[in-house]
Design an enzyme around this catalytic site. Structure first.
Site, PDB file in Angstrom:
ATOM      1  N   VAL A 143      29.430  12.141 -62.247  1.00  0.00           N
ATOM      2  CA  VAL A 143      30.506  11.976 -61.446  1.00  0.00           C
ATOM      3  C   VAL A 143      31.069  10.784 -62.348  1.00  0.00           C
ATOM      4  CG1 VAL A 143      28.888  10.323 -60.256  1.00  0.00           C
ATOM      5  CG2 VAL A 143      30.829  10.855 -59.066  1.00  0.00           C
ATOM      6  N   THR A 147      25.307   7.611 -64.194  1.00  0.00           N
ATOM      7  CA  THR A 147      24.208   7.204 -63.109  1.00  0.00           C
ATOM      8  C   THR A 147      24.235   5.973 -62.559  1.00  0.00           C
ATOM      9  OG1 THR A 147      22.912   8.607 -64.804  1.00  0.00           O
ATOM     10  CG2 THR A 147      21.707   7.152 -63.515  1.00  0.00           C
ATOM     11  N   VAL A 281      32.487  19.034 -71.825  1.00  0.00           N
ATOM     12  CA  VAL A 281      32.529  19.043 -73.336  1.00  0.00           C
ATOM     13  C   VAL A 281      31.630  19.772 -73.966  1.00  0.00           C
ATOM     14  CG1 VAL A 281      32.155  17.716 -75.337  1.00  0.00           C
ATOM     15  CG2 VAL A 281      33.682  16.954 -73.454  1.00  0.00           C
ATOM     16  N   HIS A 563      14.984   6.058 -66.674  1.00  0.00           N
ATOM     17  CA  HIS A 563      15.163   5.104 -67.715  1.00  0.00           C
ATOM     18  C   HIS A 563      14.943   5.798 -69.256  1.00  0.00           C
ATOM     19  CE1 HIS A 563      13.982   1.944 -65.017  1.00  0.00           C
ATOM     20  NE2 HIS A 563      15.165   2.286 -64.564  1.00  0.00           N
TER      21      HIS A 563
END
Length: 628
Positions: A143, A147, A281, A563
């Site tokens: 989006v 994140t 992409v 992470h």
């Protein structure tokens, strides 16, 4: 239970009604008073998220092409487009934020939306045993905002020793003193009591504030941590060790994502910045003889397009997608590229290393309080109206998924200096029970059995409780990412190999024991805090509370916090484990950089969102210095 579900449905209907009324009202409506109110509380920005993306023109050339609009991508695109003589294309595979993204309490639900790529690991043998098929959920944003638009908004930069270690290992220019100015440049701090701190800036684009909604549970945890010997600290200041209420990337109680901070304010003011959504992409275009990147291929509405880059292609697609795109472009490990029949351009260890912070989802603590736990069914219509229409930043809706406080500990078994924490305790005023199994349980891929036996009773009884997530900062277990085939629309294969090194489990075990010692403090006794003694499924054969029980629980209630790092590891070309140099240029390639958390060489003492903003800011300066 029935009344609770009816209450949830009623709140949902009310929210839909408010959204329908507000979204259906033209922004040219003559009711100026309403518009003024909406501007004051930020709802115009939330509702006016059409972005008006540019229609791609096949073969069009830009000075810079930025692939991915997460924290680093938005930062670098915004900074480069400050030069009106440069054209910048920002390409995002996902869509646009809406009011749900901007409402912090809904964070747990976002992982079950199209704003999440929905990645899962390969089945794990040593972790994630409480997940369906032993597959760990690995959320990544798809989006505008990346994140930063779906995470839990925790702002934690890390430890000065992290960055000094990068520099000492050969990444010149990345010491703490050299990266701190970029953290500061990005930050617009509204932190009560820290107004004069030299470690915070109040003029950057990204809002950072203490969460205004605060429960008695959080107060008790912070008080008990101090009683247990932890100092109150600004963990983004002089010293990390200690306890603090959480600092969050929110503005007036609403999520402040990378898109909201960097792109939305300038999108209509810069004709040289073109934004493309729903554009996937598929590879970087490379002139093989000269190893020069000159553009990208992408799909938009199922049609192929090409953009050309006059100066550089910048991959900011994240720890999973940046390595995937590199490998599809012929840049990666020779064995993997040969197996999927992608012509080799540059042999590099792309995806060969993958680090992540794994944590234990617990322990869970029940209390004698009433009405403190963040159950979504407890959100009242009055709170909704106060939050949505009056802009009140202190309602339950501004709670960042229930996260309220953090504690940083250096453990006895540690070999690190005392000012370098080993684990973080994340105090959450709730659990999987908070949304009655409709949000976080699904997004995290927990089994029904885990929810039914441990958390459902809490939801049914509306029992006040909180959870202490225990997260290890410096794991030794190393995973890997690779491609199964050359289809650009297939996921990369992700094997994080959590807990392959058994010492990682022992650090989490010590962290659990430290959290239990905090529970013994007077502040905790005053709220009747006591351990939830419902055994975790699969661990019943061990005595509850024994070391072996907790080891089993750690491998069962395994949980990641977004992470992932090191898949495009930064370092000197002389280091055979690295993919990019300290200027983030891909080794052996021209006009191609990676600018996101995949370049982080070792797991930092941080939540990586803050570091991603810093990386984007620093990369922009390096790029500008080369082309001006």
């Amino acid at each position: 239970m029935a009344s609770s579900m009816q209450s949830s449905r009623g709140l949902l209907l009310l929210l839909l009604l408010l959204l329908g009324v507000l979204a259906g009202r033209s922004l040219a409506d003559p009711n100026r008073l309403l518009l003024q109110q909406l501007h004051q509380v930020g709802l115009v920005n939330i509702l006016d998220q059409t972005v008006r993306p540019s229609a791609p023109q096949d073969g069009k050339a830009y000075d810079f092409i930025v692939v991915g609009s997460g924290a680093a991508g938005c930062a670098v695109a915004a900074r480069l487009s400050e030069n009106p003589d440069w054209t910048v294309a920002l390409i995002e595979a996902g869509g646009v934020e809406n009011i749900a993204h901007h409402t912090p309490v809904l964070a747990g639900y976002l992982q079950e939306t199209s704003s999440n790529w929905g990645y899962k690991s390969v089945p794990q043998k040593l972790s994630c045993r409480g997940m369906n098929n032993n597959e760990c959920a690995l959320p990544r944003g798809k989006v505008l905002g990346g994140t930063s638009s779906i995470n839990y908004m925790i702002y934690n930069r890390g430890n000065r020793r992290d960055y000094d270690g990068w520099a000492a290992a050969g990444s010149k220019g990345w010491s703490y003193q050299e990266v701190l100015p970029y953290f500061l440049r990005s930050e617009n701090a509204h932190l009560q009591g820290l107004e004069q701190s030299p470690f915070h800036n109040r003029s950057g684009p990204l809002s950072v504030e203490f969460v205004r909604f605060r429960t008695k549970l959080a107060d008790a945890f912070v008080g008990a941590s101090v009683e247990a010997g932890l100092p109150l600290t600004d963990y983004n200041g002089e010293s990390q060790n200690g306890v603090s209420y959480v600092q969050a990337t929110t503005r007036n109680g609403r999520r402040h994502s990378a898109y909201s901070a960097y792109i939305q304010p300038v999108r209509d003011l810069r004709p040289n910045l073109h934004i493309f959504t729903f554009a996937r992409v598929t590879r970087v275009l490379v002139d093989a003889p000269t190893k020069t990147a000159y553009g990208v291929e992408f799909l938009h509405k199922n049609k192929p397009f090409v953009f050309k880059a006059r100066k550089e292609v910048i991959l900011s697609a994240g720890a999973f997608n940046s390595p995937q795109i590199l490998m599809l472009s012929g840049i990666g490990p020779e064995d993997n590229l040969k197996a999927i029949e992608v012509p080799m351009v540059q042999n590099l260890p792309v995806g060969r290393r993958l680090f992540d912070h794994m944590c234990h989802f617990g322990p869970t603590i029940v209390t004698n309080t009433t009405g403190e736990t963040t159950f979504t069914s407890r959100v009242t219509p009055a709170e909704m109206v106060s939050y949505l229409l009056a802009g009140n930043p202190a309602t339950r809706m501004s709670s960042i998924g229930g996260v309220e406080a953090l504690a940083f500990l250096n453990l006895e078994r540690s070999k690190l200096p005392k000012d370098w924490p080993d684990v973080e305790l994340i105090m959450v005023s709730g659990s999987l029970a908070s949304d009655e199994g409709t949000g976080l349980k699904l997004g995290a891929n927990f089994k029904d059995e885990v929810y039914d036996k441990v958390y459902r009773p809490l939801a049914q009884q509306q029992q006040d409780h909180f959870t202490l997530l225990v997260m290890q900062f410096h794991p030794k277990s190393v995973g890997r990412l690779w491609l199964r085939d050359r289809n650009p629309l297939r996921w990369p294969v992700i094997d994080p190999k959590y807990f392959k090194d058994e010492e990682d489990v022992e650090f989490l075990l010590d962290g659990i024991k430290a959290s239990l010692r905090i529970l013994e403090m007077p502040a905790m006794r005053r709220i009747g805090a006591r351990l939830l003694r419902s055994p975790v499924p699969g661990c019943e054969k061990f005595e509850f509370g024994s070391d072996d029980y907790w080891r089993c629980s750690i491998r069962t209630l395994s949980y990641t916090l977004h992470h992932q790092v090191a898949t495009c590891r930064m370092g000197p070309a002389s280091d055979p484990t690295t993919v990019v140099d300290p200027e983030l240029k891909v080794h052996g390639m021209r006009r191609l950089r990676v600018v996101d958390t995949s370049i982080i060489p070792e797991p930092p003492t941080a939540h990586t969102n803050a570091a991603a903003f810093m990386i984007g800011e620093k990369a922009a300066d390096m790029i500008r210095s080369e082309w001006i």
